[in-house]
Scaffold this motif. Sequence first.
Motif, mmCIF file in Angstrom:
data_model
loop_
_atom_site.group_PDB
_atom_site.id
_atom_site.type_symbol
_atom_site.label_atom_id
_atom_site.label_comp_id
_atom_site.label_asym_id
_atom_site.label_seq_id
_atom_site.Cartn_x
_atom_site.Cartn_y
_atom_site.Cartn_z
ATOM 1 N N ALA A 110 0.827 -1.196 0.000
ATOM 2 C CA ALA A 110 0.000 0.000 0.000
ATOM 3 C C ALA A 110 0.864 1.250 0.000
ATOM 4 N N TYR A 111 2.009 1.180 0.698
ATOM 5 C CA TYR A 111 2.851 2.349 0.792
ATOM 6 C C TYR A 111 4.035 2.307 -0.148
ATOM 7 N N ALA A 112 4.085 1.366 -1.008
ATOM 8 C CA ALA A 112 5.199 1.263 -1.950
ATOM 9 C C ALA A 112 5.042 2.317 -3.046
ATOM 10 N N PRO A 113 6.148 2.893 -3.509
ATOM 11 C CA PRO A 113 6.035 3.899 -4.580
ATOM 12 C C PRO A 113 5.452 3.290 -5.839
ATOM 13 N N VAL A 114 4.594 4.057 -6.436
ATOM 14 C CA VAL A 114 3.929 3.592 -7.647
ATOM 15 C C VAL A 114 4.729 4.127 -8.825
ATOM 16 N N ALA A 115 4.993 3.285 -9.733
ATOM 17 C CA ALA A 115 5.735 3.707 -10.922
ATOM 18 C C ALA A 115 4.809 4.519 -11.832
ATOM 19 N N ALA A 116 5.316 5.638 -12.304
ATOM 20 C CA ALA A 116 4.528 6.498 -13.186
ATOM 21 C C ALA A 116 4.290 5.776 -14.499
ATOM 22 N N PRO A 117 3.069 5.979 -15.050
ATOM 23 C CA PRO A 117 2.827 5.308 -16.330
ATOM 24 C C PRO A 117 3.786 5.845 -17.378
ATOM 25 N N ARG A 118 4.146 5.014 -18.221
ATOM 26 C CA ARG A 118 5.130 5.367 -19.228
ATOM 27 C C ARG A 118 4.465 6.194 -20.332
ATOM 28 N N ARG A 119 5.006 7.424 -20.599
ATOM 29 C CA ARG A 119 4.482 8.292 -21.638
ATOM 30 C C ARG A 119 5.350 8.151 -22.867
ATOM 31 N N PRO A 120 4.708 8.329 -24.013
ATOM 32 C CA PRO A 120 5.540 8.241 -25.216
ATOM 33 C C PRO A 120 6.449 9.477 -25.322
ATOM 34 N N ALA A 121 7.497 9.332 -25.960
ATOM 35 C CA ALA A 121 8.453 10.423 -26.121
ATOM 36 C C ALA A 121 7.859 11.479 -27.049
ATOM 37 N N LEU A 122 8.066 12.759 -26.694
ATOM 38 C CA LEU A 122 7.551 13.860 -27.497
ATOM 39 C C LEU A 122 8.496 14.106 -28.667
ATOM 40 N N ARG A 123 7.899 14.406 -29.796
ATOM 41 C CA ARG A 123 8.705 14.729 -30.964
ATOM 42 C C ARG A 123 8.023 15.871 -31.705
ATOM 43 N N SER A 124 8.754 16.644 -32.439
ATOM 44 C CA SER A 124 8.187 17.793 -33.163
ATOM 45 C C SER A 124 7.502 17.313 -34.436
ATOM 46 N N VAL A 125 6.434 18.001 -34.742
ATOM 47 C CA VAL A 125 5.686 17.676 -35.953
ATOM 48 C C VAL A 125 6.215 18.591 -37.053
ATOM 49 N N PRO A 126 6.532 18.036 -38.191
ATOM 50 C CA PRO A 126 7.071 18.883 -39.257
ATOM 51 C C PRO A 126 5.990 19.829 -39.797
ATOM 52 N N LEU A 127 6.419 21.033 -40.182
ATOM 53 C CA LEU A 127 5.494 21.999 -40.758
ATOM 54 C C LEU A 127 4.965 21.488 -42.081
ATOM 55 N N ARG A 128 3.724 21.883 -42.359
ATOM 56 C CA ARG A 128 3.167 21.498 -43.656
ATOM 57 C C ARG A 128 3.857 22.306 -44.735
ATOM 58 N N ALA A 129 4.177 21.660 -45.752
ATOM 59 C CA ALA A 129 4.873 22.336 -46.837
ATOM 60 C C ALA A 129 3.910 23.177 -47.673
ATOM 61 N N SER A 130 2.634 22.820 -47.702
ATOM 62 C CA SER A 130 1.686 23.538 -48.557
ATOM 63 C C SER A 130 0.853 24.496 -47.706
ATOM 64 N N ARG A 131 0.928 25.799 -48.024
ATOM 65 C CA ARG A 131 0.091 26.815 -47.409
ATOM 66 C C ARG A 131 -0.873 27.311 -48.476
ATOM 67 N N ALA A 132 -1.978 27.882 -48.011
ATOM 68 C CA ALA A 132 -2.950 28.412 -48.965
ATOM 69 C C ALA A 132 -2.305 29.576 -49.704
ATOM 70 N N PRO A 133 -2.470 29.648 -51.001
ATOM 71 C CA PRO A 133 -1.846 30.741 -51.755
ATOM 72 C C PRO A 133 -2.479 32.085 -51.393
ATOM 73 N N ARG A 134 -1.666 33.114 -51.250
ATOM 74 C CA ARG A 134 -2.157 34.435 -50.864
ATOM 75 C C ARG A 134 -2.582 35.272 -52.066
ATOM 76 N N ALA A 135 -2.081 34.969 -53.205
ATOM 77 C CA ALA A 135 -2.338 35.796 -54.385
ATOM 78 C C ALA A 135 -3.835 35.951 -54.679
ATOM 79 N N PRO A 136 -4.635 34.896 -54.692
ATOM 80 C CA PRO A 136 -6.070 35.097 -54.985
ATOM 81 C C PRO A 136 -6.767 35.974 -53.944
ATOM 82 N N PHE A 137 -6.383 35.839 -52.675
ATOM 83 C CA PHE A 137 -6.992 36.660 -51.633
ATOM 84 C C PHE A 137 -6.620 38.130 -51.824
#
Length: 126
Positions: free
Chosen positions: A7-34
């Motif tokens: 009951a008093y034993a330390p509880v191991a924290a659940p294992r979380r997945p490692a964080l990694r950066s998400v690459p930016l999208r290469a395609s943005r909406a074109p501004r010229a028509p706007f």
Amino acid sequence: MSAVERAYAPVAAPRRPALRSVPLRASRAPRAPFVVLVLLVLGIGLIGLLVLNTALQQGAFELGELQSTTDELRDRQTELADRVAARSAPDALAEQATRMGMVPAEEAPTFLELPGSSSGDDGGAG
């Protein structure tokens, strides 16, 4: 291990997945028509304002001309009314009658009463 130790034993924290950066999208909406759309809307708005302003100025010009004409006609009407009043005055009528060869009557006018007509006021004409 006893129940108390567990009951008093330390509880191991659940294992979380490692964080990694998400690459930016290469395609943005074109501004010229706007940008083209915004410029087109602004251009149409400016042209509309120019046309509206021109129409209002034309209306103001015509209104000024009509007011000037109204003033001239009002002056003319006043002049003609004064001339009519001057020619309708009794002394002016007498002078004009004399120039036409008319002479004053030597005796008072006589009113004839036809037979069959009533001498009282019956409300009818004549």
